[in-house]
Design an enzyme around this catalytic site. Structure first.
Site, short mmCIF file in Angstrom:
data_model
loop_
_atom_site.label_atom_id
_atom_site.label_comp_id
_atom_site.label_asym_id
_atom_site.label_seq_id
_atom_site.Cartn_x
_atom_site.Cartn_y
_atom_site.Cartn_z
N ASN A 1 117.96 23.75 26.44
CA ASN A 1 117.70 23.54 25.01
C ASN A 1 118.66 24.35 24.15
O ASN A 1 119.19 23.86 23.15
CB ASN A 1 116.26 23.95 24.67
N HIS B 1 117.52 20.76 21.14
CA HIS B 1 116.18 20.27 21.49
C HIS B 1 116.10 18.76 21.68
O HIS B 1 115.38 18.29 22.58
CB HIS B 1 115.15 20.75 20.47
N GLU C 1 107.60 22.16 29.98
CA GLU C 1 108.52 21.53 30.94
C GLU C 1 107.90 21.47 32.33
O GLU C 1 108.59 21.37 33.32
CB GLU C 1 109.86 22.26 30.95
#
Ligand code: C2E
Ligand code: C2E
Length: 169
Positions: free
Chosen positions: A54, A59, A89
């Protein structure tokens, strides 16, 4: 109505089942497994270095990876297997009527598919680590998930991009 019911159990980003539905399903599947003495296996799968991904690529890119990983998981398992997004995640697979050995086959297949996938023109690569556990007599569903999570932690500690316990040859 049916659409609202569907939305209530679905993770908005990935389309997999959400955390609360997975916990409900796990209770249900554990009750069945105990009653009929069938095996039940849980796999926790977690993207490696997702925060760094990220930070490096942004993102929206991270979200794309989550969506694609979810699709890889969903498309490579049986109808009766239950795939969910457990948290950021981290994904969960609830595998009714599946032994630990069977679960290892599935988790390893998913790990390997993700390892061979590339994202975007830059060919970004992503890996996952996984931890498994099968329901033992007298074990609660929270213990079942806890031990799978412990195994996931061991997979991370051992260098990531692997599944624990390790498959016997
Ligand atoms: P395999 O792929 O080596 O899988 C070995 C065992 O792992 C399977 O034994 C099953 O117990 C478990 N397993 C593997 N993948 C899954 C899965 O996605 N979900 C669940 N719940 N369990 C899974 P089983 O059932 O006796 O199958 C023996 C072999 O038959 C498999 O070996 C595979 O070669 C083939 N096979 C069975 N069903 C399918 C299928 O839907 N697609 C493909 N491509 N092959 C299948
Ligand atoms: P399904 O049972 O919903 O399985 C969906 C996909 O999960 C399979 O797509 C395959 O990619 C993966 N998969 C499931 N079980 C296994 C397994 O044991 N080993 C491996 N390597 N992969 C597995 P696929 O192969 O295109 O099969 C599509 C559908 O065809 C399956 O949907 C199932 O309904 C049927 N099928 C395929 N092979 C077999 C088989 O050997 N036995 C049975 N009973 N059905 C099969």
């Amino acid at each position: 109505n049916a659409l609202l019911q569907q939305l209530a159990i679905t993770d908005g980003l990935t389309g997999l089942y959400n955390h609360s539905h997975c916990m409900d399903r796990l209770q249900h599947e554990a009750a069945n497994a105990r009653r009929y003495d069938n095996p039940l296996t849980v796999a926790m799968l977690d993207l490696d270095y997702f925060k760094e991904l990220n930070d490096t690529h942004g993102h929206p890119f991270g979200d794309t990876v989550l969506v694609d990983v979810a699709e890889i998981i969903r498309s490579g398992i049986r109808e009766g297997d239950v795939p969910g997004r457990y948290g950021g995640e981290e994904f969960i697979l609830i595998l009714p009527n599946t032994s630990l050995e069977g679960g290892l086959v599935i988790a390893e297949r998913i790990r390997s598919k993700i390892e061979s996938h590339t994202w975007g023109k830059q060919g970004v690569k992503v890996t996952i680590s996984g931890g498994l556990n099968s329901l033992q007599n007298g074990e609660s569903t929270s213990q079942l998930v806890q031990v799978a999570d412990d195994n996931l932690y061991r997979a991370k500690e051992a260098g990531r991009n692997r599944i624990m316990p390790e498959q016997k040859a």
